[in-house]
Design an enzyme around this catalytic site. Sequence first.
Site, PDB file in Angstrom:
ATOM      1  N   ARG A  57      -2.933   3.465  -9.023  1.00  0.00           N
ATOM      2  CA  ARG A  57      -2.472   2.352  -8.183  1.00  0.00           C
ATOM      3  C   ARG A  57      -3.648   1.646  -7.504  1.00  0.00           C
ATOM      4  NH1 ARG A  57      -0.778   2.928  -3.288  1.00  0.00           N
ATOM      5  NH2 ARG A  57       0.255   4.944  -3.605  1.00  0.00           N
ATOM      6  N   TYR A 110       7.010 -22.940 -10.114  1.00  0.00           N
ATOM      7  CA  TYR A 110       7.826 -21.935 -10.791  1.00  0.00           C
ATOM      8  C   TYR A 110       8.939 -21.450  -9.858  1.00  0.00           C
ATOM      9  CZ  TYR A 110       8.944 -17.765 -13.470  1.00  0.00           C
ATOM     10  OH  TYR A 110       9.589 -16.806 -14.189  1.00  0.00           O
ATOM     11  N   ASP A 183      -1.191 -22.418  -9.708  1.00  0.00           N
ATOM     12  CA  ASP A 183      -0.611 -21.699 -10.843  1.00  0.00           C
ATOM     13  C   ASP A 183      -1.044 -22.428 -12.114  1.00  0.00           C
ATOM     14  OD1 ASP A 183       1.013 -20.662 -12.863  1.00  0.00           O
ATOM     15  OD2 ASP A 183       2.701 -20.318 -11.504  1.00  0.00           O
ATOM     16  N   LYS A 208       2.256 -14.898 -20.582  1.00  0.00           N
ATOM     17  CA  LYS A 208       2.398 -16.087 -21.415  1.00  0.00           C
ATOM     18  C   LYS A 208       1.228 -16.181 -22.405  1.00  0.00           C
ATOM     19  CE  LYS A 208       5.921 -16.587 -18.701  1.00  0.00           C
ATOM     20  NZ  LYS A 208       5.969 -17.463 -17.556  1.00  0.00           N
TER      21      LYS A 208
HETATM   22  C1  LIG Z   1       6.400 -17.258 -16.241  1.00  0.00           C
HETATM   23  C2  LIG Z   1       5.719 -17.953 -15.161  1.00  0.00           C
HETATM   24  C3  LIG Z   1       5.428 -17.306 -13.959  1.00  0.00           C
HETATM   25  C4  LIG Z   1       5.867 -15.890 -13.670  1.00  0.00           C
HETATM   26  O1  LIG Z   1       5.226 -14.981 -14.468  1.00  0.00           O
HETATM   27  P1  LIG Z   1       5.858 -13.529 -14.820  1.00  0.00           P
HETATM   28  O2  LIG Z   1       4.788 -12.870 -15.587  1.00  0.00           O
HETATM   29  O3  LIG Z   1       7.120 -13.805 -15.571  1.00  0.00           O
HETATM   30  O4  LIG Z   1       6.150 -12.880 -13.505  1.00  0.00           O
HETATM   31  C5  LIG Z   1       4.762 -18.012 -12.982  1.00  0.00           C
HETATM   32  N1  LIG Z   1       4.396 -19.287 -13.180  1.00  0.00           N
HETATM   33  C6  LIG Z   1       4.659 -19.947 -14.314  1.00  0.00           C
HETATM   34  C7  LIG Z   1       4.228 -21.359 -14.450  1.00  0.00           C
HETATM   35  C8  LIG Z   1       5.332 -19.312 -15.340  1.00  0.00           C
HETATM   36  O5  LIG Z   1       5.619 -19.986 -16.466  1.00  0.00           O
END
Ligand SMILES: *Cc1c(COP(=O)(O)O)cnc(C)c1O
Length: 398
Positions: A57, A110, A183, A208
Site C-alpha cells: 500500500r 468526467y 484531466d 484508457k
Molecule cells: C474514464 C475516465 C475517467 C475515470 O477513469 P477510471 O479509470 O474509469 O476511474 C476520468 N476522466 C476521463 C476523461 C475518463 O474518460
Amino acid sequence: MSGKGYGFATRSVHVGNEIDRHSGAIRSPITMANSYALPYDPSELNWSSAEGSIYTRNGGANQRQLQEKLASLEGGEDCVVLASGMAAISGTFFTFLKAGDHVVFGDNTYIGAYRLLNELLPQKYGVETTMVDSSDLEALKAAMRPNTRLVHIETPGNPTLKITDIRAVVKIAHGAGALISLDNTFASPFLTRPPELGVDLTIESLTKYVNGHGDAMGGAVIGKKALIDRIRADAMVNQGGTISPFNAWLISRGAATFPLRMRQHCDSALKMAEFLVRQPSVRFVAYPGLESHPGHSIAKSQMGGGFGGVLSFGLHADHDAHNRFVSNLKLIISAVSLGHDESLIAFLGEDDERMHLFPKEFKGGFFRMSVGIEDAEDVIDDVRQALERTGLPTDGPR
Ligand SMILES: *Cc1c(COP(=O)(O)O)cnc(C)c1O
C-alpha cells in the site's frame, strides 16, 4: 533507464523496464507480494512512508516502474500511479482541498469529477465550488475568488469533445494563486503534455489509452515532486487508493505500444468523422479534428500529432432507431469506456442528467464512439451497413 535524450516511442518501450537482477530476465517481473523484508532494526522506520519497500500500500516495484515511464512520457518531474482514474481525481481533490476553499471547474468534466465537485465536496466537506463554461475565459476569470485554491478542467471533454485553452487557463489560475489540475485522458501524453504548458497536476485514466487493451484499471497524477509526494501520502498510503502490482505491470506492458496505437486511433477517428459528416442520416459530429469544430484551432495549438480516437455524433432518428442501429453493428461493440484496441460505442440518450450542460445538438440523443485500432475501412463499413439495415440513408456503397 532515464530516457533523457530519447524520443517518445523509445521511452514508451524502455523507461521503467529493467533487467531482473535475480533471473537475468530482460523483462521486469510481476512482484506479487504485500510485504517486503524489514532491515535488522526496523523500529525507526516511518510506517507511512512511500519511500523504500515496506508494504505494497506504500508503493511497490511494478508501480514505481510505471510511474517512472509516465513521468517521462508526460514531461513531468514525478508521478503517482493509483487504482483508477477516479482514484487519481479524488486523490487530487482530497489532498489539496479543505473546508472553506473554493474550486472553479469546467462544465464538461468526467461524471465522477462532476459528482465530487458538484455534490460530495460542497455538501459533506464544506468546499465551495463554481462550475463554468471553461471555453469562456471571461466567465472563468470572473469565477475566481480570493479563496480559490484549485481550477479543474478537462480537454477534450468527455463526452462533448469541448476544447479548453490550456495555456489561457494556466495563466488565470496562477494569476489568482490557485493550482490547476487537468484531466488529460482524451488527449493522452501522446498528443498533449500539460506539464510543459504549466499545468500543476496532470491526471490520466490509464484504464484508457495508456493501457489500451481494456483489461486493467489505473490512474496517474503527474507534476512537481513536492505536490505528488502529498498525493502519495494522503491518497495512496492513508486513503488506500493503491494500484495492484499486476495491473501496474499490465499497464506498463500496454504502454510499450502506446504511441503506435495512438497514431492509428487518431488516423481512424478522423476518417470516421469525415465519413459521418457526409451521411444524410447523421445530424451532427463532434470531433476536434474537423475544421468545423468550434475548438479546432485551439486543439491544433495544444494537441500535436492528431485529435484523439473519440467522437460523438447524433442521428436523424427516433429513440428506438438509435438502439436498432447499435444492434445492427457487427464489429463495433456496445460498451462504455474508450481507448481500447477494439472500437466501442455507447448510446447516451436524449436525457443524460448533464444534458442541460451539453451543446444543444446533443439534446436529440447521441452516441459516444471510441474508434479502435482495427482497419479503418472495416470500422467505417460496419457503421455504413448498420445505418442501411436500420433504414437510415447513407451516401451509398464504399
Ligand atoms: C474514464 C475516465 C475517467 C475515470 O477513469 P477510471 O479509470 O474509469 O476511474 C476520468 N476522466 C476521463 C476523461 C475518463 O474518460
